[in-house]
Scaffold this active site. Structure first.
Site, PDB file in Angstrom:
ATOM      1  N   CYS A   1      -7.553  -6.693 -13.392  1.00 43.05           N
ATOM      2  CA  CYS A   1      -6.195  -5.601 -12.549  1.00 43.05           C
ATOM      3  C   CYS A   1      -5.719  -7.638 -11.973  1.00 43.05           C
ATOM      4  O   CYS A   1      -4.692  -7.786 -11.638  1.00 43.05           O
ATOM      5  CB  CYS A   1      -7.086  -5.054 -11.298  1.00 43.05           C
ATOM      6  SG  CYS A   1      -7.234  -3.307 -12.100  1.00 43.05           S
TER       7      CYS A   1
ATOM      8  N   HIS B   1      -3.050  -6.702  -4.619  1.00 40.69           N
ATOM      9  CA  HIS B   1      -3.188  -5.909  -5.898  1.00 40.69           C
ATOM     10  C   HIS B   1      -3.319  -4.086  -5.630  1.00 40.69           C
ATOM     11  O   HIS B   1      -4.073  -3.922  -4.014  1.00 40.69           O
ATOM     12  CB  HIS B   1      -5.030  -6.224  -6.177  1.00 40.69           C
ATOM     13  CG  HIS B   1      -5.409  -4.948  -7.742  1.00 40.69           C
ATOM     14  ND1 HIS B   1      -4.501  -4.699  -7.743  1.00 40.69           N
ATOM     15  CD2 HIS B   1      -6.605  -4.191  -7.668  1.00 40.69           C
ATOM     16  CE1 HIS B   1      -5.477  -3.795  -8.937  1.00 40.69           C
ATOM     17  NE2 HIS B   1      -6.628  -3.684  -8.667  1.00 40.69           N
TER      18      HIS B   1
ATOM     19  N   ASN C   1      -3.286   2.698  -8.694  1.00 40.87           N
ATOM     20  CA  ASN C   1      -4.046   1.365  -9.125  1.00 40.87           C
ATOM     21  C   ASN C   1      -3.076   1.081 -10.933  1.00 40.87           C
ATOM     22  O   ASN C   1      -3.592   1.836 -11.589  1.00 40.87           O
ATOM     23  CB  ASN C   1      -5.225   1.294  -9.545  1.00 40.87           C
ATOM     24  CG  ASN C   1      -5.939   0.199  -9.201  1.00 40.87           C
ATOM     25  OD1 ASN C   1      -4.837  -1.076 -10.133  1.00 40.87           O
ATOM     26  ND2 ASN C   1      -6.984  -0.526  -9.253  1.00 40.87           N
TER      27      ASN C   1
HETATM   28  N1  ACO Z   1     -12.818  14.342  -5.098  1.00 41.60           N
HETATM   29  C1  ACO Z   1     -14.143  15.147  -4.064  1.00 41.60           C
HETATM   30  N2  ACO Z   1     -15.395  14.257  -3.801  1.00 41.60           N
HETATM   31  C2  ACO Z   1     -15.493  13.459  -4.802  1.00 41.60           C
HETATM   32  C3  ACO Z   1     -14.534  12.841  -5.310  1.00 41.60           C
HETATM   33  C4  ACO Z   1     -13.082  13.517  -5.774  1.00 41.60           C
HETATM   34  N3  ACO Z   1     -12.248  12.902  -6.560  1.00 41.60           N
HETATM   35  N4  ACO Z   1     -14.535  11.822  -6.422  1.00 41.60           N
HETATM   36  C5  ACO Z   1     -15.827  11.561  -5.117  1.00 41.60           C
HETATM   37  N5  ACO Z   1     -16.068  12.375  -4.967  1.00 41.60           N
HETATM   38  C6  ACO Z   1     -17.638  12.789  -4.062  1.00 41.60           C
HETATM   39  C7  ACO Z   1     -18.662  12.019  -4.313  1.00 41.60           C
HETATM   40  O1  ACO Z   1     -19.513  13.190  -5.561  1.00 41.60           O
HETATM   41  C8  ACO Z   1     -19.750  12.563  -3.405  1.00 41.60           C
HETATM   42  O2  ACO Z   1     -19.830  13.387  -3.487  1.00 41.60           O
HETATM   43  P1  ACO Z   1     -22.202  13.589  -2.693  1.00 41.60           P
HETATM   44  O3  ACO Z   1     -21.838  13.081  -1.268  1.00 41.60           O
HETATM   45  O4  ACO Z   1     -22.072  15.174  -2.893  1.00 41.60           O
HETATM   46  O5  ACO Z   1     -22.620  12.535  -3.835  1.00 41.60           O
HETATM   47  C9  ACO Z   1     -18.659  12.209  -1.904  1.00 41.60           C
HETATM   48  O6  ACO Z   1     -17.383  12.290  -2.607  1.00 41.60           O
HETATM   49  C10 ACO Z   1     -18.603  10.474  -1.863  1.00 41.60           C
HETATM   50  O7  ACO Z   1     -18.418   9.654  -3.182  1.00 41.60           O
HETATM   51  P2  ACO Z   1     -18.217   7.928  -2.730  1.00 41.60           P
HETATM   52  O8  ACO Z   1     -18.327   7.625  -3.846  1.00 41.60           O
HETATM   53  O9  ACO Z   1     -18.816   7.635  -1.809  1.00 41.60           O
HETATM   54  O10 ACO Z   1     -16.558   8.441  -2.220  1.00 41.60           O
HETATM   55  P3  ACO Z   1     -15.652   6.789  -1.257  1.00 41.60           P
HETATM   56  O11 ACO Z   1     -15.215   7.727   0.135  1.00 41.60           O
HETATM   57  O12 ACO Z   1     -16.473   5.565  -1.797  1.00 41.60           O
HETATM   58  O13 ACO Z   1     -14.514   6.600  -1.600  1.00 41.60           O
HETATM   59  C11 ACO Z   1     -13.386   5.844  -4.215  1.00 41.60           C
HETATM   60  C12 ACO Z   1     -14.855   7.142  -3.754  1.00 41.60           C
HETATM   61  C13 ACO Z   1     -11.668   6.187  -3.813  1.00 41.60           C
HETATM   62  C14 ACO Z   1     -13.679   5.979  -5.425  1.00 41.60           C
HETATM   63  C15 ACO Z   1     -14.007   4.463  -3.410  1.00 41.60           C
HETATM   64  O14 ACO Z   1     -15.343   4.281  -3.561  1.00 41.60           O
HETATM   65  C16 ACO Z   1     -13.264   3.549  -3.922  1.00 41.60           C
HETATM   66  O15 ACO Z   1     -11.567   3.567  -3.518  1.00 41.60           O
HETATM   67  N6  ACO Z   1     -13.375   3.063  -3.953  1.00 41.60           N
HETATM   68  C17 ACO Z   1     -12.947   1.683  -4.686  1.00 41.60           C
HETATM   69  C18 ACO Z   1     -12.389   1.556  -5.898  1.00 41.60           C
HETATM   70  C19 ACO Z   1     -11.740   0.738  -6.555  1.00 41.60           C
HETATM   71  O16 ACO Z   1     -10.244   0.598  -5.700  1.00 41.60           O
HETATM   72  N7  ACO Z   1     -11.641   0.200  -7.835  1.00 41.60           N
HETATM   73  C20 ACO Z   1     -10.791  -0.509  -8.094  1.00 41.60           C
HETATM   74  C21 ACO Z   1     -10.527  -1.838  -7.804  1.00 41.60           C
HETATM   75  S1  ACO Z   1     -10.262  -3.472  -8.958  1.00 41.60           S
HETATM   76  C22 ACO Z   1      -9.133  -2.820  -9.350  1.00 41.60           C
HETATM   77  O17 ACO Z   1      -8.345  -2.806  -9.678  1.00 41.60           O
HETATM   78  C23 ACO Z   1      -9.850  -3.415 -11.000  1.00 41.60           C
END
Ligand code: ACO
Length: 322
Positions: free
Chosen positions: A113, A249, A279
């Site tokens: 990215c 980003h 993204n």
């Molecule tokens: N729908 C419903 N529930 C979901 C989903 C979904 N799409 N995805 C995950 N969950 C659930 C998980 O299974 C988990 O359930 P559990 O508690 O029963 O195990 C719960 O939601 C919480 O999961 P987390 O991963 O802790 O959720 P979080 O609040 O962290 O959100 C997310 C997940 C959106 C992916 C977040 O962590 C995030 O945005 N991280 C950054 C990712 C990113 O931006 N990456 C790219 C940046 S760098 C680059 O671009 C290369």
């Protein structure tokens, strides 16, 4: 002293839109969950026969038009991508062929990215050392091709697109400063396990798709985006108050909001296209830049701070007068 200035910007998004309602049909999720956790409402998906080079060409032609230049004026092409059309040759050389501007160097940069920000830094150095006069700098990805559509933790985030900038030599900045960094210890927080040299025939069928430890990525992204902004501003004796627009980003609305808060930056001065782009990896920064230029938010003379963060981890910042 030679500087590099932004002569024109362009971008392109594929026609097909995938909404959160569409994703509700594919995976166990809800539109509300996706919006609340990510800010993404829809993303664009490349057609089956549409490649990264196709997206890059459209964005590049728009950037050339905006700059009032012909492809023949370009003597350097640098393109950030993680999803090239082929293992080789590079997308940059194929883009050069499509544009018909032969002879100058053309190469891809792989910084996930942060690819576009890496490419801007390198192109700036070519121009400042008078190795090039006019550079086409592109970020383009068909990132959804490496997404596991059964993984609800990743498939909700990403989309396809391309953005391009024409940089040209100028007497005054233009680009004031740019800084890059990386830390390879974070490899497995965000990666695709399969590869050319390590082999595609892995034990797990999904090894050729993006794997991410989302909440860990989130924390490093927010910390890093704050730190690199502060470092480049301090080095140039500036503060956040001197910056008209931050173009980060477009990873996730919550990452953008947390970064703005930590920097003490009003969110209205951060360009945010997360809602409609998702993204788009290397395309995300130049896409957001072009959107804000074309809708009139960014004006000539404005001070811009571009920020990238991606797999590796890699990161980088470009401080520029538009
Ligand atoms: N729908 C419903 N529930 C979901 C989903 C979904 N799409 N995805 C995950 N969950 C659930 C998980 O299974 C988990 O359930 P559990 O508690 O029963 O195990 C719960 O939601 C919480 O999961 P987390 O991963 O802790 O959720 P979080 O609040 O962290 O959100 C997310 C997940 C959106 C992916 C977040 O962590 C995030 O945005 N991280 C950054 C990712 C990113 O931006 N990456 C790219 C940046 S760098 C680059 O671009 C290369």
């Amino acid at each position: 002293m030679n500087y590099a200035r932004i002569a024109g910007t362009g971008s392109y998004l594929p026609e097909k839109i995938l909404t959160n309602a569409d994703l509700e049909q594919l995976i166990d999720t809800t539109a509300d969950w996706i919006v609340e956790r990510t800010g993404v409402e829809e993303r664009h998906i490349a057609a089956p026969d549409e490649t990264t080079c196709d997206l890059a060409e459209r964005a590049s032609r728009r950037a050339l038009d905006a700059a009032g230049l012909d492809p023949g004026d370009i003597d350097l092409i640098i393109l950030g991508t993680t999803t090239p059309d082929h293992i080789f040759p590079s997308v940059a050389t194929q883009l050069q062929h499509r544009l018909g501007c032969y002879g100058g160097p053309a190469f891809d940069v792989q910084a996930v990215c942060t690819g576009f920000v890496y490419a801007m830094d390198i192109a700036n150095r070519f121009i400042r050392t008078q190795a090039a006069k006019r550079a086409l700098v592109v970020g383009a990805d068909t990132f959804t091709r490496i997404i596991n559509w059964k993984d609800r933790g990743t498939c909700i985030l990403f989309g396809d697109g391309a953005g391009a900038v024409v940089l040209e030599a100028a007497e005054e900045p233009g680009i004031i400063d740019s800084r890059l960094g990386a830390d390879g210890r974070y490899k497995e927080l965000l990666w695709v396990p399969a590869g050319v040299s390590s082999g595609y025939e892995q034990t797990r069928q999904d090894a050729a798709f993006v794997e991410m430890r989302g909440s860990e990525v989130f924390k490093v992204a927010v910390t890093t985006l704050k730190e690199i902004a502060e470092q480049i501003l301090i080095a140039n004796r500036m503060t956040v108050a001197d910056v008209d627009w931050v173009i980060p980003h477009q990873a996730n609305r919550r990452i953008l909001a947390a970064t703005a808060k930590r920097l003490g930056l009003p969110e209205e001065r951060m360009v945010d296209c997360v809602r409609t782009h998702g993204n788009t990896s290397a395309a995300s920064v130049p896409l957001a830049l072009d959107v804000a230029v074309r809708d009139g938010r960014i004006q000539r003379g404005d001070t811009l701070l571009l920020e990238g963060f991606g797999g590796g981890f890699t990161w980088g910042a470009v401080l520029a007068k538009y």
